[in-house]
Motif scaffolding. Structure first.
Motif, short mmCIF file in Angstrom:
data_model
loop_
_atom_site.label_atom_id
_atom_site.label_comp_id
_atom_site.label_asym_id
_atom_site.label_seq_id
_atom_site.Cartn_x
_atom_site.Cartn_y
_atom_site.Cartn_z
N VAL A 1 0.80 -1.20 -0.15
CA VAL A 1 0.05 0.17 -0.03
C VAL A 1 0.77 1.26 0.02
O VAL A 1 0.39 2.49 -0.71
CB VAL A 1 -0.91 -0.16 1.19
N ARG A 2 1.87 1.29 0.72
CA ARG A 2 2.97 2.21 0.77
C ARG A 2 4.40 1.65 0.48
O ARG A 2 4.54 0.58 0.61
CB ARG A 2 2.91 2.99 1.93
N ARG B 1 2.41 4.91 -6.10
CA ARG B 1 2.67 3.23 -6.27
C ARG B 1 2.54 2.75 -7.66
O ARG B 1 1.52 3.31 -8.40
CB ARG B 1 1.38 2.82 -5.83
N TYR C 1 -4.76 6.86 -6.07
CA TYR C 1 -3.70 6.50 -5.35
C TYR C 1 -3.12 5.02 -4.96
O TYR C 1 -2.11 4.68 -4.43
CB TYR C 1 -3.36 7.45 -4.16
N TYR D 1 -16.88 3.20 3.85
CA TYR D 1 -16.60 4.24 2.98
C TYR D 1 -17.69 5.44 2.94
O TYR D 1 -19.14 5.02 3.32
CB TYR D 1 -16.94 3.42 1.48
N PRO E 1 -12.32 6.42 6.65
CA PRO E 1 -11.48 7.44 6.17
C PRO E 1 -11.73 8.54 5.21
O PRO E 1 -12.62 8.18 4.38
CB PRO E 1 -10.58 6.68 5.17
N GLN F 1 -12.90 -3.95 1.98
CA GLN F 1 -12.50 -2.39 1.88
C GLN F 1 -13.38 -1.53 1.93
O GLN F 1 -13.11 -0.24 2.50
CB GLN F 1 -11.79 -2.31 0.54
N GLN G 1 -9.48 10.91 4.09
CA GLN G 1 -8.30 11.08 3.03
C GLN G 1 -8.07 12.43 3.08
O GLN G 1 -6.78 12.77 2.95
CB GLN G 1 -8.65 10.34 1.81
N ARG H 1 -12.46 10.04 -4.97
CA ARG H 1 -13.14 9.23 -3.83
C ARG H 1 -14.71 9.47 -4.11
O ARG H 1 -15.26 8.63 -3.20
CB ARG H 1 -12.48 10.00 -2.62
N PHE I 1 -1.18 9.39 6.82
CA PHE I 1 -0.14 8.75 5.96
C PHE I 1 0.44 9.83 4.96
O PHE I 1 -0.28 10.76 4.50
CB PHE I 1 -0.67 7.72 4.98
N LYS I 2 1.75 9.75 4.58
CA LYS I 2 2.21 10.65 3.52
C LYS I 2 2.03 9.94 2.32
O LYS I 2 2.28 8.71 2.13
CB LYS I 2 3.71 10.65 3.67
N TYR I 3 1.61 10.81 1.26
CA TYR I 3 1.40 9.99 -0.16
C TYR I 3 2.74 9.31 -0.63
O TYR I 3 3.90 9.94 -0.67
CB TYR I 3 0.98 11.28 -1.01
N SER I 4 2.37 7.92 -0.98
CA SER I 4 3.61 7.35 -1.59
C SER I 4 2.95 6.97 -2.91
O SER I 4 2.09 6.09 -3.12
CB SER I 4 3.64 6.23 -0.68
N ILE J 1 -4.54 11.30 4.14
CA ILE J 1 -3.35 11.23 3.01
C ILE J 1 -2.62 12.74 3.13
O ILE J 1 -3.61 13.50 2.66
CB ILE J 1 -3.51 10.62 1.77
N ASP K 1 -8.66 7.75 8.35
CA ASP K 1 -7.27 7.99 7.44
C ASP K 1 -7.43 9.18 6.76
O ASP K 1 -8.18 9.76 6.27
CB ASP K 1 -6.94 6.79 6.53
N THR L 1 -13.79 -1.82 6.57
CA THR L 1 -13.66 -0.11 6.85
C THR L 1 -14.81 0.29 6.08
O THR L 1 -15.35 -0.26 5.08
CB THR L 1 -12.43 0.41 5.95
N1 SAH Z 1 -10.41 0.66 1.58
C1 SAH Z 1 -10.03 1.62 2.69
C2 SAH Z 1 -8.54 2.00 2.88
C3 SAH Z 1 -7.44 0.74 2.51
S1 SAH Z 1 -5.98 1.08 2.21
C4 SAH Z 1 -10.91 2.78 2.39
O1 SAH Z 1 -11.15 3.19 1.26
O2 SAH Z 1 -11.11 3.62 3.24
C5 SAH Z 1 -5.66 1.99 4.03
C6 SAH Z 1 -5.12 3.36 3.80
O3 SAH Z 1 -3.80 3.50 3.15
C7 SAH Z 1 -6.09 4.30 3.03
O4 SAH Z 1 -7.02 4.91 3.91
C8 SAH Z 1 -5.22 5.61 2.73
O5 SAH Z 1 -5.34 6.55 3.89
C9 SAH Z 1 -3.79 4.74 2.82
N2 SAH Z 1 -3.29 4.79 1.51
C10 SAH Z 1 -3.52 3.96 0.50
N3 SAH Z 1 -2.75 4.17 -0.60
C11 SAH Z 1 -1.85 5.00 -0.25
C12 SAH Z 1 -0.83 5.59 -0.79
N4 SAH Z 1 -0.50 5.57 -2.31
N5 SAH Z 1 0.00 6.65 -0.25
C13 SAH Z 1 -0.32 6.86 0.99
N6 SAH Z 1 -1.23 6.18 1.77
C14 SAH Z 1 -2.13 5.44 1.13
#
Ligand code: SAH
Ligand code: SF4
Ligand code: F3S
Length: 541
Positions: A49-50, A393, A188, A292, A317, A226, A319, A331, A388-391, A359, A357, A290
């Motif tokens: 995920v990150r 992918r 993301y 939505y 979350p 999810q 976000q 989203r 979380f810091k954006y990563s 980002i 959560d 989780t």
């Molecule tokens: N299905 C859940 C989240 C699953 S991933 C939802 O949609 O709420 C768990 C968390 O990881 C996400 O809520 C998001 O905040 C974080 N995340 C996912 N991809 C990311 C990325 N590329 N960079 C940083 N954080 C990320």
């Protein structure tokens, strides 16, 4: 038979997958160890995920690679989301890796291990690769292949061998999958690529699994998906093995209070929750992860409000608090819609806790966008937010479409700023409970008073426990007269700590529900005094 070391990274889905893998391998004779040094088969159930999650796994691969180079005869397997994301490329870059198994193929793992053992002398031979790799690849979005794999996977969930004797107290809590995969494609996120298309498990299977877990001593289940509120199971007809169609629903369902199957022949999330609550009364707590923020109907909130054993806890979350960023993230909701939802939750369930959560540093995020996120945090009484810091992918839309243009230093700053703000908001949300009485599902001894180090659970235990919350007795601790601190969670998922007289009292209470008066709090927990000791509600052991 060889001994296995299994370590898990990533989310609760992975923890559950590891539990199933372990049960499956044990049922055919494999033993497990918590010491990587004692194992001949090393399995890493990985997360993509990150980037950070991946680098932890890569460092494990490095260590095992060194052991192999030094001549040890080991089987190294990469399971889970990283295997699926990296694909066979990983075998080329990391020749020490013997097998790859994606999260949608875990039922094939014993066969892969066998194949590796058989072809170990030709480990580099491309011909042997086929037998050592099980990945859904892009086939998981093709419906025929999809239903075939999912049927096999369904068997793995159903064959779940839950063993309360092996488990410690926290194992009285278990995960139950309701939905696999994800169709949301937030720009993301790797999950739709690693876990494949969204598939909902049949409600009868889910209820049956809950019942079997309850019979084995579990008192809390956490339903996993999810986006759990998007759960929808279409009933009607199923094709039997001989090709005939037969009704999928047995008689008697109409007996339940909330009609669990709606007019269109669909079991919704609300219907599923109602069924589990009503049909498995031994479960003291039913939680889900989780949610939505879109399409969360009042029907679910009404089922929650009318059924006391469903936890008052939503992980939902947001976000971001900026509509512009939410749009770039795909989203599908606005901040206003998010707030409408959280307000609605608190109207129906005034005691509910909300967590989420965020980002920070999504591409193009400005100071103004970030301020909007802070405003959102101030507006909702979040008990906690994972930040979380954006990563970026590989494989996601965001990495192709947007430059990762927020400098790491800015991401870090925003991350810290939000952590500080969330600590204030969390402190206020927890302080609200001072003076009230709560029911606490007692999970473990914490013993912060007496011991300098909190006992760390081994990876192997984490795997078997599901909830990830466990602590072993610290062998070095003395059983003096000091009180023993124990911790658990309220129905709103608030961590609560309190003292009991001694170790024996604590041991007797673990896994039960205690009545506690809250008299203090912090940003992440409540402190209280015991009013009524927990009694294990069932004959456990
Ligand atoms: N299905 C859940 C989240 C699953 S991933 C939802 O949609 O709420 C768990 C968390 O990881 C996400 O809520 C998001 O905040 C974080 N995340 C996912 N991809 C990311 C990325 N590329 N960079 C940083 N954080 C990320
Ligand atoms: Fe990822 Fe979005 Fe699916 Fe959550 S809903 S798993 S963030 S794609
Ligand atoms: Fe990670 Fe896969 Fe879970 S990417 S967060 S282990 S679904």
């Amino acid at each position: 038979m060889k001994t296995v070391y299994l370590e898990t990274f990533g989310c609760q889905m992975n923890e559950l997958d590891s539990e199933l893998v372990r049960g499956h391998l044990e049922s055919i004779g494999y033993g497990f160890t918590t010491e990587p040094g004692d194992a001949q088969i090393l399995l890493f159930n990985t997360c993509s995920v990150r980037e950070h999650a991946e680098s932890k796994a890569y460092s494990r691969l490095g260590i095992v690679g060194k052991r192999k180079k030094a001549g040890e005869d080991l089987v190294l397997g990469v399971l889970g989301c990283m295997a699926e994301r990296d694909g066979v490329d990983m075998l080329r870059r990391y020749p020490q890796v013997d097998l790859l198994c994606g999260p949608g193929e875990l039922d094939k793992l014993p066969m892969l291990i066998d194949n590796v053992a058989r072809t170990s002398t030709f480990a580099d031979d491309e011909a042997s690769e086929a037998g050592r790799v099980a990945l859904a690849g892009n086939t998981s979005r093709r419906s025929a292949a999809l239903s075939a794999t999912k049927d096999d996977l369904e068997t793995l969930d159903l064959a779940r061998a839950f063993d309360p004797d092996r488990a410690t107290s926290a194992a009285r809590s278990a995960y139950v999958r309701i939905t696999r995969g994800c169709n949301k494609f937030c720009t993301y996120c790797v999950v739709p690529y690693t876990r494949g298309a969204e598939v909902h498990r049949p409600p009868d299977s889910i209820v049956e699994e809950c019942r079997r877990l309850a019979n084995a001593g579990v008192i809390e289940v956490t339903l996993l998906g999810q986006t759990v509120n998007h759960y929808r199971y279409h009933h009607g007809v199923a094709v039997t093995i001989d090709g005939r169609e037969s009704p999928q629903i047995g008689p008697g369902l109409k007996a339940f209070r909330n009609e669990p199957i709606d007019d269109a022949g669909v079991t919704t999330f609300a219907g599923l929750l109602a069924r589990i609550h009503d049909e498995v009364p031994e479960l003291a707590r039913i939680r889900f992860l989780t949610s939505y923020p879109r399409d969360f109907g009042d029907d679910v909130l009404e089922v929650m409000a009318s059924r006391p054993r469903i936890c008052r806890y939503l992980h939902v979350p947001a976000q971001s608090g900026s509509n512009r960023i939410l749009k770039l993230m795909n989203r599908g909701y606005t901040v206003e819609e998010y707030l409408e939802f959280t307000d609605r939750v608190l109207r129906h369930l005034p005691d509910a806790s909300i967590a989420g959560d965020i980002i920070v540093g999504f591409p193009t995020e400005t100071d103004e966008d970030f301020e909007a996120t802070k405003d959102l945090l101030r507006r909702v009484p979040f008990k906690n937010n994972f930040i979380f810091k954006y990563s970026p992918r590989p494989g996601t839309t965001a990495i192709d479409r947007f430059e990762d243009d927020v400098p790491e230093a800015v991401k870090k700053l925003r991350n810290n700023e939000l952590l500080a703000l969330q600590a204030e908001i969390g402190a206020a949300a927890h302080a609200d409970w001072i003076g009230r009485e709560v029911d606490v599902l007692v999970e473990r001894k914490t013993n912060y008073h007496r011991r300098t180090s909190v006992p760390r659970s081994s990876a192997d235990e984490r795997v078997s426990l599901g909830s990830g919350i466990t602590a072993k007795r610290d062998a070095g601790g003395d059983a003096g007269p000091d009180p023993v601190q124990i911790s658990g969670r309220t129905k709103g998922d608030l961590i609560t700590v309190f003292d009991v007289a001694d170790d024996a009292t604590a041991d007797a209470m673990i896994g039960g529900i205690a009545r506690v008066k809250v008299n203090g709090s912090g940003p992440l927990l409540l402190r209280g005094t015991l009013l009524e000791p927990a009694e294990s509600p069932m004959n456990y052991r």
